[in-house]
Design a protein around this motif. Structure first.
Motif, PDB file in Angstrom:
ATOM      1  N   THR A 119      17.380  -5.080 -18.952  1.00 52.74           N
ATOM      2  CA  THR A 119      18.729  -5.322 -18.430  1.00 52.74           C
ATOM      3  C   THR A 119      18.669  -5.784 -16.973  1.00 52.74           C
ATOM      4  O   THR A 119      19.370  -6.718 -16.569  1.00 52.74           O
ATOM      5  N   ALA A 120      17.806  -5.121 -16.189  1.00 53.57           N
ATOM      6  CA  ALA A 120      17.682  -5.497 -14.784  1.00 53.57           C
ATOM      7  C   ALA A 120      17.216  -6.936 -14.644  1.00 53.57           C
ATOM      8  O   ALA A 120      17.726  -7.701 -13.808  1.00 53.57           O
TER       9      ALA A 120
ATOM     10  N   GLU B 168      19.970  -9.318 -15.324  1.00 53.50           N
ATOM     11  CA  GLU B 168      21.004  -9.313 -14.286  1.00 53.50           C
ATOM     12  C   GLU B 168      20.498  -9.840 -12.949  1.00 53.50           C
ATOM     13  O   GLU B 168      21.232  -9.838 -11.966  1.00 53.50           O
TER      14      GLU B 168
ATOM     15  N   PRO C 266      23.149   2.730 -10.277  1.00 59.25           N
ATOM     16  CA  PRO C 266      23.214   2.582 -11.738  1.00 59.25           C
ATOM     17  C   PRO C 266      21.834   2.778 -12.361  1.00 59.25           C
ATOM     18  O   PRO C 266      20.829   2.269 -11.845  1.00 59.25           O
ATOM     19  N   ASP C 267      21.771   3.521 -13.463  1.00 57.50           N
ATOM     20  CA  ASP C 267      20.531   3.650 -14.220  1.00 57.50           C
ATOM     21  C   ASP C 267      20.385   2.415 -15.104  1.00 57.50           C
ATOM     22  O   ASP C 267      21.229   2.165 -15.977  1.00 57.50           O
ATOM     23  N   ILE C 268      19.344   1.617 -14.878  1.00 55.88           N
ATOM     24  CA  ILE C 268      19.163   0.346 -15.573  1.00 55.88           C
ATOM     25  C   ILE C 268      17.756   0.280 -16.143  1.00 55.88           C
ATOM     26  O   ILE C 268      16.786   0.641 -15.465  1.00 55.88           O
ATOM     27  N   ASP C 269      17.639  -0.195 -17.375  1.00 53.81           N
ATOM     28  CA  ASP C 269      16.298  -0.401 -17.927  1.00 53.81           C
ATOM     29  C   ASP C 269      15.768  -1.756 -17.464  1.00 53.81           C
ATOM     30  O   ASP C 269      16.496  -2.585 -16.907  1.00 53.81           O
TER      31      ASP C 269
ATOM     32  N   GLY D  49      19.565  -1.166  -8.837  1.00 50.78           N
ATOM     33  CA  GLY D  49      19.687   0.031  -9.661  1.00 50.78           C
ATOM     34  C   GLY D  49      18.414   0.848  -9.608  1.00 50.78           C
ATOM     35  O   GLY D  49      17.469   0.537  -8.881  1.00 50.78           O
TER      36      GLY D  49
ATOM     37  N   LEU E   6      14.807  -3.313  -8.373  1.00 54.02           N
ATOM     38  CA  LEU E   6      14.997  -2.189  -9.287  1.00 54.02           C
ATOM     39  C   LEU E   6      14.040  -1.107  -8.809  1.00 54.02           C
ATOM     40  O   LEU E   6      12.823  -1.327  -8.760  1.00 54.02           O
TER      41      LEU E   6
END
Length: 337
Positions: free
Chosen positions: A56-57, A60, A50-53, A36, A8
């Motif tokens: 969430t990252a 995933e 993708p913009d991911i917090d 992301g 990330l």
């Protein structure tokens, strides 16, 4: 150094596109490692990931939060600490190319210890580095040198490696900066090496090798940059370059972060680089010019490059727009004679 992927990429909060060059370099050369991006405001430049917090990252499968921003001085801004702590608490590792050590910040050190996650401080080499010897080593070496910082030295070196390998040549990329280390998986961030050991670190990065192998050493700083000339000189002597490639940005008027310091003349940098390189290699030669022409239209860029090529009798190209075929052609021609 094995930094687990996927990443990330944390881009910070600066609106300056050059401030995220670390993240941009990783994404360009190793997109398969990038899950992301984490932007702290919508006005920031985007890598079109993708913009991911963080939560969430982590869910995933992101393994490492990479601090993908660079700044003068390499100090971690206090407002970024909570994000790093959150990533560690979520089980992610953290990798940083800043000068400030992650474990020097108590909240980060405590979170890493509690979670068992790893902190990767890319600018801090482990083990003992030697001083330079200047002794001639087998193999061939190429070094990129620039008129300033952030003019494309890493990109050019990687582009040359890719093109040379595509032609079946033996070539390896020697990473000397934090982004290059994240891309290559190994290397030494020479701008954080104690000055007495920069040449020795460079010799360690590019040891004796087969006579037909090319070691492509990523350049740093600039000989005529008042802040970062020392690292460039250490690289120049330690690399013992047979070949040099000049990197420059068209239309850049001033040294980065120094609005009262004009960009040095291309000819001055080239003459000085050759003169200084002769200390450890009797016959260093420029084999090409890599120019960032992003400020020019494509037609203006072609004219600019043609003028440079005619003036210096060297192939000139923009590695992003036009590739580096002509530089590799000339390199082969020069060293096959």
């Amino acid at each position: 150094m094995n930094i687990p992927a996927p990443y990330l990429l944390m881009l910070g909060e600066s609106k300056d596109p050059l401030a995220i060059k670390t993240a941009r370099g990783i994404h360009y050369w190793r997109p398969e490692k990038c899950m992301g991006q984490l932007r702290l405001n919508d006005e920031m430049p985007s890598l079109n990931l993708p913009d991911i917090d963080i939560q969430t990252a982590a869910k995933e499968g992101a393994k490492t939060l990479v601090l993908g921003m660079a700044n003068a001085g390499g100090v971690l801004a206090p407002q970024f600490v909570p994000y790093i702590v959150e990533a560690l608490n979520a089980g992610m590792n953290v990798a940083s190319g800043l000068h400030q050590r992650l474990d020097a910040i108590p909240a980060i050190a405590e979170a890493a210890k509690a979670s068992g996650a790893n902190l990767f401080d890319l600018r801090h080499a482990h083990g003992t580095l030697p001083v330079g010897t200047g002794e001639k080593r087998s193999g061939k070496r190429l070094l990129t040198v620039g008129t300033d910082c952030s003019v494309g030295k890493m990109f050019t070196t990687l582009a040359l490696e890719k093109e040379m390998k595509a032609r079946g040549l033996s070539a390896s990329f020697c990473a000397t900066g934090q982004t290059g280390i994240l891309i290559e998986g190994t290397g030494i961030a020479v701008d954080a090496v104690v000055s007495d050991f920069i040449a020795g670190a460079t010799e360690t990065l590019s040891p004796a090798c087969d006579a037909n192998q090319w070691q492509l050493v990523e350049g740093q700083g600039s000989l005529l940059n008042p802040a970062f000339s020392g690292v460039t000189l250490g690289l120049l002597h330690g690399a013992q370059p047979d070949a040099l490639v000049l990197c420059h940005e068209a239309n850049r008027e001033f040294i980065r972060h120094m609005s009262d310091m004009p960009i040095p003349d291309v000819a001055d940098i080239m003459e000085l680089a050759v003169r200084l390189a002769k200390l450890t290699n009797p016959n260093p030669r420029f084999v090409g010019m890599a120019i960032n022409t992003s400020a020019l239209s494509e037609e203006d860029a072609k004219r600019y490059l043609a003028d440079l090529s005619s003036q210096y009798d060297l192939p000139a190209t923009d590695p992003v727009r036009f590739g580096v075929d002509n530089i590799v052609d000339h390199l082969i021609h020069v060293f096959e004679e």
